[in-house]
Design an enzyme around this catalytic site. Structure first.
Site, short mmCIF file in Angstrom:
data_model
loop_
_atom_site.label_atom_id
_atom_site.label_comp_id
_atom_site.label_asym_id
_atom_site.label_seq_id
_atom_site.Cartn_x
_atom_site.Cartn_y
_atom_site.Cartn_z
N HIS A 14 22.67 0.35 12.98
CA HIS A 14 24.01 0.83 13.28
C HIS A 14 24.40 0.39 14.68
O HIS A 14 23.53 0.23 15.55
CB HIS A 14 24.07 2.36 13.19
CG HIS A 14 23.68 2.88 11.84
ND1 HIS A 14 24.58 2.97 10.81
CD2 HIS A 14 22.49 3.31 11.35
CE1 HIS A 14 23.96 3.45 9.74
NE2 HIS A 14 22.69 3.66 10.04
N ASN A 22 0.82 -1.21 0.00
CA ASN A 22 0.00 0.00 0.00
C ASN A 22 0.86 1.26 0.00
O ASN A 22 2.08 1.21 0.04
CB ASN A 22 -0.95 -0.04 1.21
CG ASN A 22 -2.30 0.58 0.92
OD1 ASN A 22 -2.39 1.58 0.22
ND2 ASN A 22 -3.34 -0.03 1.46
N THR A 67 10.36 -6.70 16.83
CA THR A 67 11.78 -6.83 17.15
C THR A 67 12.25 -8.27 17.19
O THR A 67 13.45 -8.52 17.22
CB THR A 67 12.08 -6.17 18.51
OG1 THR A 67 11.32 -6.86 19.52
CG2 THR A 67 11.72 -4.70 18.52
N LYS A 68 11.30 -9.24 17.22
CA LYS A 68 11.62 -10.67 17.30
C LYS A 68 10.74 -11.44 16.35
O LYS A 68 9.67 -10.98 15.96
CB LYS A 68 11.39 -11.18 18.73
CG LYS A 68 12.30 -10.53 19.75
CD LYS A 68 12.03 -11.06 21.14
CE LYS A 68 12.97 -10.36 22.12
NZ LYS A 68 12.65 -10.64 23.49
#
Length: 187
Positions: free
Chosen positions: A117, A87, A165-166
């Site tokens: 980073h 989308n 995040t996992k």
């Protein structure tokens, strides 16, 4: 250029001191031009697909659809299956590799980010990358963010605004920051 893309697909990092960096930089500039062309005038669905084929460096099935604008800096490490829909306003940072399997839906303003980073200030200019895989029939909600190294399971739903995040298992709904399992998908 194929040598640079092949090296990156094999997990190699090309830094500013690498002899092939000018080739990588040239490809990034070419991709930016294509993205600008994609985003700054009307294109039919077939024209959009043709531009995406040039950005992603792969032939796309006629069932792949996207509503621009779309943002990416490299593009050549994104792989897209059949019946994928992306989308408005999505961003893909793909130097770590992005795979969208068949039937994936990506909501507006979603971000798929394989790049990061180091936290140490002296090293922060370095780029760390990990691949992202979004399995068959997964649905990424509006404004969701998928972070480096994540696999989103088959049929999973990532709620709007979630930050993943996992890894997400198959057949679940996740929401929140960071995303957590809310429940299983109704069968």
């Amino acid at each position: 250029m194929n040598k640079v893309i092949e090296r990156m697909r094999n997990g190699e990092r090309i830094t500013e001191t690498d002899a092939d960096f000018p080739l990588l930089y040239s490809e990034i500039e070419n991709t930016k031009k294509l993205v600008c062309e994609l985003n700054n005038k009307y294109h039919s669905p077939d024209e959009i697909r043709t531009l995406l084929e040039r950005i992603w460096g792969q032939q796309l099935d006629a069932s792949v659809r996207m509503f621009p604008p779309f943002y990416t800096a490299f593009g050549k490490l994104t792989r897209v299956g059949k019946e994928v829909f992306i989308n408005f306003g999505c961003t893909f940072l793909d130097q770590g590799g992005i795979t969208l399997e068949d039937g994936v839906f990506i909501g507006p303003e979603a971000k798929v980010v394989t790049e990061n980073h180091p936290e140490e200030p002296a090293l922060r200019h370095r780029l760390l990358v990990k691949p992202i895989v979004i399995r068959r029939n997964a649905w990424i909600g509006a404004g969701a963010i998928i972070l480096p190294g994540v696999t989103v399971g088959e049929n999973a739903i990532v709620a709007a605004g979630a930050v993943v995040t996992k890894d997400i298992p198959d057949n679940v709904i996740v929401a929140g920051v960071p995303a957590k399992i809310i429940r299983n998908i109704k069968q």
